[in-house]
Design a protein around this motif. Structure first.
Motif, PDB file in Angstrom:
ATOM      1  N   VAL A   1     -16.974 -25.604  11.589  1.00  0.00           N
ATOM      2  CA  VAL A   1     -16.105 -24.664  11.232  1.00  0.00           C
ATOM      3  C   VAL A   1     -14.861 -24.671  11.983  1.00  0.00           C
ATOM      4  N   GLN A   2     -13.606 -24.073  11.585  1.00  0.00           N
ATOM      5  CA  GLN A   2     -12.471 -24.151  12.185  1.00  0.00           C
ATOM      6  C   GLN A   2     -12.824 -22.841  13.123  1.00  0.00           C
ATOM      7  N   ASN A   3     -12.710 -23.011  14.522  1.00  0.00           N
ATOM      8  CA  ASN A   3     -12.854 -21.893  15.487  1.00  0.00           C
ATOM      9  C   ASN A   3     -11.992 -20.670  15.121  1.00  0.00           C
TER      10      ASN A   3
ATOM     11  N   THR B   1     -12.002 -18.527  12.668  1.00  0.00           N
ATOM     12  CA  THR B   1     -11.945 -18.292  11.407  1.00  0.00           C
ATOM     13  C   THR B   1     -12.947 -17.340  10.650  1.00  0.00           C
ATOM     14  N   THR B   2     -12.722 -16.889   9.565  1.00  0.00           N
ATOM     15  CA  THR B   2     -13.757 -16.102   8.754  1.00  0.00           C
ATOM     16  C   THR B   2     -14.842 -17.002   8.125  1.00  0.00           C
ATOM     17  N   GLY B   3     -14.514 -18.314   8.353  1.00  0.00           N
ATOM     18  CA  GLY B   3     -15.513 -19.225   7.996  1.00  0.00           C
ATOM     19  C   GLY B   3     -16.563 -19.319   9.084  1.00  0.00           C
TER      20      GLY B   3
ATOM     21  N   THR C   1       2.594 -20.958  11.998  1.00  0.00           N
ATOM     22  CA  THR C   1       1.663 -21.202  11.200  1.00  0.00           C
ATOM     23  C   THR C   1       0.730 -22.265  11.634  1.00  0.00           C
ATOM     24  N   ASP C   2      -0.362 -22.674  11.117  1.00  0.00           N
ATOM     25  CA  ASP C   2      -1.103 -23.775  11.381  1.00  0.00           C
ATOM     26  C   ASP C   2      -1.146 -24.675  10.064  1.00  0.00           C
ATOM     27  N   ALA C   3      -0.551 -25.750  10.091  1.00  0.00           N
ATOM     28  CA  ALA C   3      -0.114 -26.554   9.114  1.00  0.00           C
ATOM     29  C   ALA C   3      -1.037 -27.605   8.809  1.00  0.00           C
ATOM     30  N   ALA C   4      -2.573 -27.274   9.047  1.00  0.00           N
ATOM     31  CA  ALA C   4      -3.480 -28.465   8.742  1.00  0.00           C
ATOM     32  C   ALA C   4      -4.412 -27.489   7.551  1.00  0.00           C
ATOM     33  N   PHE C   5      -3.973 -26.916   6.557  1.00  0.00           N
ATOM     34  CA  PHE C   5      -4.858 -26.263   5.863  1.00  0.00           C
ATOM     35  C   PHE C   5      -4.424 -26.271   4.431  1.00  0.00           C
ATOM     36  N   ALA C   6      -4.348 -27.605   3.798  1.00  0.00           N
ATOM     37  CA  ALA C   6      -3.918 -27.914   2.387  1.00  0.00           C
ATOM     38  C   ALA C   6      -4.835 -27.221   1.568  1.00  0.00           C
TER      39      ALA C   6
ATOM     40  N   GLY D   1      -0.250 -23.909  15.485  1.00  0.00           N
ATOM     41  CA  GLY D   1      -1.389 -24.105  15.465  1.00  0.00           C
ATOM     42  C   GLY D   1      -2.298 -22.793  15.353  1.00  0.00           C
ATOM     43  N   TRP D   2      -3.757 -22.915  15.029  1.00  0.00           N
ATOM     44  CA  TRP D   2      -4.347 -21.597  14.638  1.00  0.00           C
ATOM     45  C   TRP D   2      -4.406 -20.629  15.662  1.00  0.00           C
ATOM     46  N   ASP D   3      -4.986 -21.018  16.888  1.00  0.00           N
ATOM     47  CA  ASP D   3      -5.589 -19.937  18.081  1.00  0.00           C
ATOM     48  C   ASP D   3      -3.777 -19.586  18.518  1.00  0.00           C
TER      49      ASP D   3
ATOM     50  N   SER E   1     -16.046 -12.126  -1.320  1.00  0.00           N
ATOM     51  CA  SER E   1     -14.241 -12.479  -1.439  1.00  0.00           C
ATOM     52  C   SER E   1     -13.538 -11.822  -0.403  1.00  0.00           C
ATOM     53  N   GLU E   2     -12.294 -12.357  -0.226  1.00  0.00           N
ATOM     54  CA  GLU E   2     -11.608 -12.028   1.063  1.00  0.00           C
ATOM     55  C   GLU E   2     -10.170 -12.098   0.562  1.00  0.00           C
ATOM     56  N   PHE E   3      -9.120 -11.420   1.079  1.00  0.00           N
ATOM     57  CA  PHE E   3      -7.591 -11.703   0.701  1.00  0.00           C
ATOM     58  C   PHE E   3      -6.966 -12.286   1.717  1.00  0.00           C
ATOM     59  N   TYR E   4      -5.741 -13.153   1.608  1.00  0.00           N
ATOM     60  CA  TYR E   4      -5.032 -13.446   2.564  1.00  0.00           C
ATOM     61  C   TYR E   4      -3.796 -12.411   2.490  1.00  0.00           C
ATOM     62  N   GLY E   5      -3.177 -12.411   3.707  1.00  0.00           N
ATOM     63  CA  GLY E   5      -1.843 -11.517   3.742  1.00  0.00           C
ATOM     64  C   GLY E   5      -0.870 -12.094   4.863  1.00  0.00           C
TER      65      GLY E   5
ATOM     66  N   VAL F   1       2.087 -16.892   8.694  1.00  0.00           N
ATOM     67  CA  VAL F   1       1.605 -17.273   7.357  1.00  0.00           C
ATOM     68  C   VAL F   1       0.887 -18.605   7.475  1.00  0.00           C
ATOM     69  N   SER F   2      -0.707 -18.371   7.148  1.00  0.00           N
ATOM     70  CA  SER F   2      -1.455 -19.259   7.474  1.00  0.00           C
ATOM     71  C   SER F   2      -2.738 -19.249   6.549  1.00  0.00           C
ATOM     72  N   GLY F   3      -2.888 -18.779   5.582  1.00  0.00           N
ATOM     73  CA  GLY F   3      -4.087 -18.401   4.537  1.00  0.00           C
ATOM     74  C   GLY F   3      -4.815 -17.359   5.367  1.00  0.00           C
ATOM     75  N   ILE F   4      -4.155 -16.358   6.262  1.00  0.00           N
ATOM     76  CA  ILE F   4      -5.038 -15.584   7.018  1.00  0.00           C
ATOM     77  C   ILE F   4      -5.589 -14.301   6.171  1.00  0.00           C
ATOM     78  N   THR F   5      -6.911 -14.305   6.424  1.00  0.00           N
ATOM     79  CA  THR F   5      -7.735 -13.153   5.927  1.00  0.00           C
ATOM     80  C   THR F   5      -7.622 -11.731   6.609  1.00  0.00           C
ATOM     81  N   ILE F   6      -7.202 -10.904   5.781  1.00  0.00           N
ATOM     82  CA  ILE F   6      -6.975  -9.330   6.090  1.00  0.00           C
ATOM     83  C   ILE F   6      -8.363  -8.959   6.395  1.00  0.00           C
TER      84      ILE F   6
ATOM     85  N   THR G   1     -15.590 -23.844   4.922  1.00  0.00           N
ATOM     86  CA  THR G   1     -14.224 -23.314   4.799  1.00  0.00           C
ATOM     87  C   THR G   1     -13.703 -22.533   3.733  1.00  0.00           C
ATOM     88  N   ASP G   2     -12.456 -22.170   3.294  1.00  0.00           N
ATOM     89  CA  ASP G   2     -12.015 -21.510   2.612  1.00  0.00           C
ATOM     90  C   ASP G   2     -12.100 -22.334   1.068  1.00  0.00           C
ATOM     91  N   ASN G   3     -12.281 -21.771  -0.038  1.00  0.00           N
ATOM     92  CA  ASN G   3     -12.454 -22.449  -1.424  1.00  0.00           C
ATOM     93  C   ASN G   3     -11.652 -23.310  -1.621  1.00  0.00           C
TER      94      ASN G   3
HETATM   95  N1  ARG Z   1      -8.889 -17.592   5.779  1.00  0.00           N
HETATM   96  C1  ARG Z   1      -9.642 -18.045   7.054  1.00  0.00           C
HETATM   97  C2  ARG Z   1      -9.332 -16.987   7.972  1.00  0.00           C
HETATM   98  O1  ARG Z   1      -8.259 -16.197   7.917  1.00  0.00           O
HETATM   99  C3  ARG Z   1      -9.119 -19.366   7.508  1.00  0.00           C
HETATM  100  C4  ARG Z   1      -7.603 -19.400   7.559  1.00  0.00           C
HETATM  101  C5  ARG Z   1      -7.172 -20.836   8.347  1.00  0.00           C
HETATM  102  N2  ARG Z   1      -5.903 -20.989   8.274  1.00  0.00           N
HETATM  103  C6  ARG Z   1      -5.273 -22.340   8.625  1.00  0.00           C
HETATM  104  N3  ARG Z   1      -4.145 -22.405   8.258  1.00  0.00           N
HETATM  105  N4  ARG Z   1      -6.045 -22.936   9.513  1.00  0.00           N
HETATM  106  O2  ARG Z   1     -10.105 -16.868   8.993  1.00  0.00           O
END
Ligand code: ARG
Length: 264
Positions: free
Chosen positions: A143-145, A147-149, A39-44, A79-81, A215-219, A96-101, A187-189
């Motif tokens: 933006v976070q590098n 990401t879908t953002g 995970t990338d634990a910087a995404f509260a 981390g994310w990358d 709208s998008e979905f996490y998986g 698992v990291s709020g990852i958009t499908i 970033t994500d809402n």
């Molecule tokens: N939902 C977005 C994506 O999948 C951002 C997720 C970022 N998650 C994180 N833990 N930094 O691109």
């Protein structure tokens, strides 16, 4: 005498070998291989560090799903990358990291069934002239590098636009907004709302723009062809159906989830 002694030794060795063998197979059966989850634990509120521990909605959901599936696991904050590299290189089994499908990622990775609906939000300083996604034009946007953002902003500002500032994680992007390095962060809402809620003194506001942000979905994400996907999907379905999902959702968001939106 020597013969007898030799037979006795052989019998002893045989019993020892059998005994030793059976006990070691028992050992491998009980100490099953732990699944590595990254995970990338910087995404509260999805995953973040609290007193040295990884916590959040995703963390609780993962725990419930793995318990349901009867799988032992270890969650690592890498981390994310690096997380994408680890799944692609199969040095981790699951992310698992709020990852958009999305279709792009589906070419390289496998995803579970969706577990969370999200859209993007714009964070700005109070009193900013930016009131919609269109207003981002001509502004420096963080933006976070990867990401879908980032993609959402690229759609508005153009892919090669130098005004898009890419950060390693969302926390540093928001810090740059506070310091005036960027004029907005996309970033994500749920993450934007969480930041505003937890930092009333920061004088940051968040707003949506449904015209520009879909709208998008996490998986949960797996290496392509992973056998884990089916087990996790089954367990996730159960956790959603038996009310555990709603409990976790209420704990983190204070409201009832819209389960139907996940199942369409
Ligand atoms: N939902 C977005 C994506 O999948 C951002 C997720 C970022 N998650 C994180 N833990 N930094 O691109």
């Amino acid at each position: 005498m020597i013969k007898k002694g030799m037979i006795a030794t052989l019998v002893f060795m045989l019993i020892f070998a059998l005994f030793g063998c059976s006990s070691s197979t028992e050992q491998t059966a009980t100490t099953e291989k732990k699944i590595t989850v990254v995970t990338d634990a910087a995404f509260a509120p999805f995953e973040y560090m609290d007193k040295g521990e990884i916590v959040g909605f995703d963390v609780d959901l993962l725990k419930a799903v793995m318990k349901e599936a009867g799988l032992a696991y270890e969650l690592k904050n890498i981390g994310w990358d690096p997380l994408f590299a680890a799944i692609q290189g199969k040095t981790a089994d699951m992310a698992v990291s709020g990852i958009t499908i999305n279709d792009d990622r589906k070419q390289t990775y496998d995803f579970s069934i969706p577990y969370f609906e999200s859209t993007h939000m714009i964070l700005v300083k109070e009193g900013s002239s930016i009131k919609s996604a269109k207003d981002l034009q001509g502004k420096v946007v963080g933006v976070q590098n990867g990401t879908t953002g980032q993609e959402a902003v690229e759609k508005i500002l153009g892919k090669e636009n130098k005004n898009i500032k890419k950060f390693e994680n969302t926390v540093v992007a928001i810090m740059d907004l506070l310091n005036g390095g960027v004029e907005a962060v996309v970033t994500d809402n749920a993450v934007a709302n969480e930041y505003v809620k937890n930092n009333p003194d920061a004088k940051i506001v968040a707003f949506e723009d449904p015209e520009h942000f879909e709208s998008e979905f996490y998986g949960f994400m797996f290496p392509k062809g992973s056998e884990l996907k089916q087990k996790v999907d089954e367990a996730l379905k159960k956790v959603i159906e038996n009310g555990t999902y709603a409990e976790i959702y209420k704990k983190w968001f204070g409201t009832e989830p819209n389960i139907e939106s996940l199942q369409q």
